[in-house]
Design a protein around this motif. Structure first.
Motif, PDB file in Angstrom:
ATOM      1  N   TRP A   1       0.838  -1.194   0.000  1.00 23.60           N
ATOM      2  CA  TRP A   1       0.000   0.000   0.000  1.00 23.60           C
ATOM      3  C   TRP A   1       0.878   1.252   0.000  1.00 23.60           C
ATOM      4  CZ3 TRP A   1      -5.309  -0.403  -0.184  1.00 23.60           C
ATOM      5  CH2 TRP A   1      -5.882  -1.628   0.211  1.00 23.60           C
TER       6      TRP A   1
ATOM      7  N   ALA B   1       0.411   5.760  -0.510  1.00 20.65           N
ATOM      8  CA  ALA B   1      -0.571   6.834  -0.622  1.00 20.65           C
ATOM      9  C   ALA B   1       0.120   8.165  -0.887  1.00 20.65           C
ATOM     10  CB  ALA B   1      -1.403   6.924   0.658  1.00 20.65           C
TER      11      ALA B   1
ATOM     12  N   PHE C   1      -6.549   4.419   6.983  1.00 17.09           N
ATOM     13  CA  PHE C   1      -7.665   4.039   6.122  1.00 17.09           C
ATOM     14  C   PHE C   1      -8.443   2.884   6.736  1.00 17.09           C
ATOM     15  CE2 PHE C   1      -3.887   5.153   3.489  1.00 17.09           C
ATOM     16  CZ  PHE C   1      -4.288   6.444   3.173  1.00 17.09           C
TER      17      PHE C   1
ATOM     18  N   ILE D   1     -13.506   1.447   0.899  1.00 18.82           N
ATOM     19  CA  ILE D   1     -12.282   1.941   1.519  1.00 18.82           C
ATOM     20  C   ILE D   1     -12.484   3.415   1.801  1.00 18.82           C
ATOM     21  CG2 ILE D   1      -9.807   2.370   1.169  1.00 18.82           C
ATOM     22  CD1 ILE D   1      -9.707  -0.140  -0.522  1.00 18.82           C
ATOM     23  N   SER D   2     -12.115   3.854   2.997  1.00 20.16           N
ATOM     24  CA  SER D   2     -12.385   5.235   3.386  1.00 20.16           C
ATOM     25  C   SER D   2     -11.228   5.814   4.198  1.00 20.16           C
ATOM     26  CB  SER D   2     -13.678   5.320   4.205  1.00 20.16           C
ATOM     27  OG  SER D   2     -13.566   4.547   5.394  1.00 20.16           O
ATOM     28  N   ARG D   3     -11.223   7.150   4.280  1.00 18.00           N
ATOM     29  CA  ARG D   3     -10.325   7.886   5.161  1.00 18.00           C
ATOM     30  C   ARG D   3     -11.176   8.857   5.968  1.00 18.00           C
ATOM     31  NH1 ARG D   3      -5.151  11.942   3.751  1.00 18.00           N
ATOM     32  NH2 ARG D   3      -4.799  12.527   5.948  1.00 18.00           N
TER      33      ARG D   3
ATOM     34  N   PHE E   1     -13.273   6.355  -0.710  1.00 20.84           N
ATOM     35  CA  PHE E   1     -12.522   6.428  -1.959  1.00 20.84           C
ATOM     36  C   PHE E   1     -13.408   5.930  -3.097  1.00 20.84           C
ATOM     37  CE2 PHE E   1      -9.095   6.437   1.080  1.00 20.84           C
ATOM     38  CZ  PHE E   1      -8.040   7.088   0.458  1.00 20.84           C
TER      39      PHE E   1
ATOM     40  N   GLU F   1      -9.784   9.807  -2.890  1.00 15.08           N
ATOM     41  CA  GLU F   1     -10.737  10.334  -1.901  1.00 15.08           C
ATOM     42  C   GLU F   1     -10.725  11.855  -2.021  1.00 15.08           C
ATOM     43  OE1 GLU F   1     -12.556  12.186   0.612  1.00 15.08           O
ATOM     44  OE2 GLU F   1     -10.615  12.017   1.645  1.00 15.08           O
TER      45      GLU F   1
ATOM     46  N   THR G   1      -6.584  12.451  -1.405  1.00 12.35           N
ATOM     47  CA  THR G   1      -5.667  11.327  -1.233  1.00 12.35           C
ATOM     48  C   THR G   1      -5.774  10.366  -2.409  1.00 12.35           C
ATOM     49  OG1 THR G   1      -5.930  11.448   1.178  1.00 12.35           O
ATOM     50  CG2 THR G   1      -4.963   9.438   0.279  1.00 12.35           C
TER      51      THR G   1
ATOM     52  N   LEU H   1      -4.617   6.662  -3.406  1.00 13.67           N
ATOM     53  CA  LEU H   1      -4.180   5.438  -2.744  1.00 13.67           C
ATOM     54  C   LEU H   1      -3.959   4.352  -3.788  1.00 13.67           C
ATOM     55  CD1 LEU H   1      -3.774   3.879  -0.029  1.00 13.67           C
ATOM     56  CD2 LEU H   1      -6.233   3.374  -0.099  1.00 13.67           C
TER      57      LEU H   1
END
Length: 237
Positions: free
Chosen positions: A82, A84, A171, A193-195, A200, A224, A229, A231
């Motif tokens: 991963w 970002a 995340f 998937i989120s922040r 996202f 996002e 962001t 990712l």
């Protein structure tokens, strides 16, 4: 929802082999990441027109997952498999991690040379023919024309990449009921998937070897908008 696969014709908003991708204070990123194609996110969401993010292919590793051997340099935004970035106001990619995340000089010179030279050959082919061709290590050494992107838009995919390694702490990754229902519609949302609670959306996917000598079976690119962001994760099928 915009969704297109096997992108072989460039539409407005897609620019292969972009330059000036990284922020000025992180010039070392160019030693680790190859800029494949910039994508105006307005193609996917008109409200984001003018917001341009770049699909990147890591040069490393030759084997295993990126970040697998550099855990001491992981952050809340980076981990095994991963990486970002913050997309700046002028559409530069700022890495949300440490330079030590990358193996750099520990990667075999032969692999680095193969990746960078094949990328340069693909760029030259594009300049001459207006199409993308890969000089993959899996071919016969000649140019093989490829799709610029395997997918543009659509739902976040549910491939091996979501389970290869834990998502970084900044995340959250959850599966919907459709992820466990083999009768769910093909276009059903399976992965979120989120922040900070902001989701996202899927930007694009492409195999690294569409552009370079080698690379992941799918580079997965997500965005996002609230935090700007970008990712990435990587599928190895």
């Amino acid at each position: 929802m915009f969704h297109q696969t096997d992108i072989r014709t460039l539409r407005p908003g897609l620019t292969p082999f972009p330059t000036d991708v990284f922020t000025a204070d992180q010039p070392w990123l160019a030693r680790h990441l190859l800029p494949l194609i910039s994508i105006d996110l307005g193609v996917l969401r008109p409200a984001l027109t003018g917001t341009i993010a770049t699909m990147l292919c890591p040069i490393e590793p030759d084997e295993g997952c990126i970040g697998e051997e550099t855990a001491a340099h992981h952050t809340e935004f980076t981990g095994t498999n991963w990486i970002a970035f913050e997309l700046t106001a002028d559409n530069r990619m700022r890495f949300l991690g440490e330079e030590g995340y990358f193996l750099g000089d520990q990667v075999a010179d032969k692999h680095v040379t193969e990746m960078t030279e094949s990328y340069a050959k693909a760029h030259a082919y594009f300049q001459s023919h207006g199409r993308l061709a890969s000089y993959s290590r899996y071919g016969d050494g000649s140019a093989g024309e490829q799709a610029y992107l395997d997918a543009l838009g659509g739902q976040v995919s549910n491939g091996n990449w979501v389970e290869t390694a834990p998502i970084p702490a900044a995340f959250a990754l959850t599966f919907t009921a459709a992820a466990y229902d083999r009768h769910a519609p093909e276009d059903a949302e399976r992965v979120i998937i989120s922040r900070d609670g902001n989701p996202f959306f899927s930007v694009a996917e492409v195999a690294g070897y569409n552009w370079c000598a080698a690379g992941p079976d799918a580079i997965v690119m997500l965005y996002e908008p609230h935090s700007r962001t970008v990712l990435f994760s990587f599928d190895w099928s």
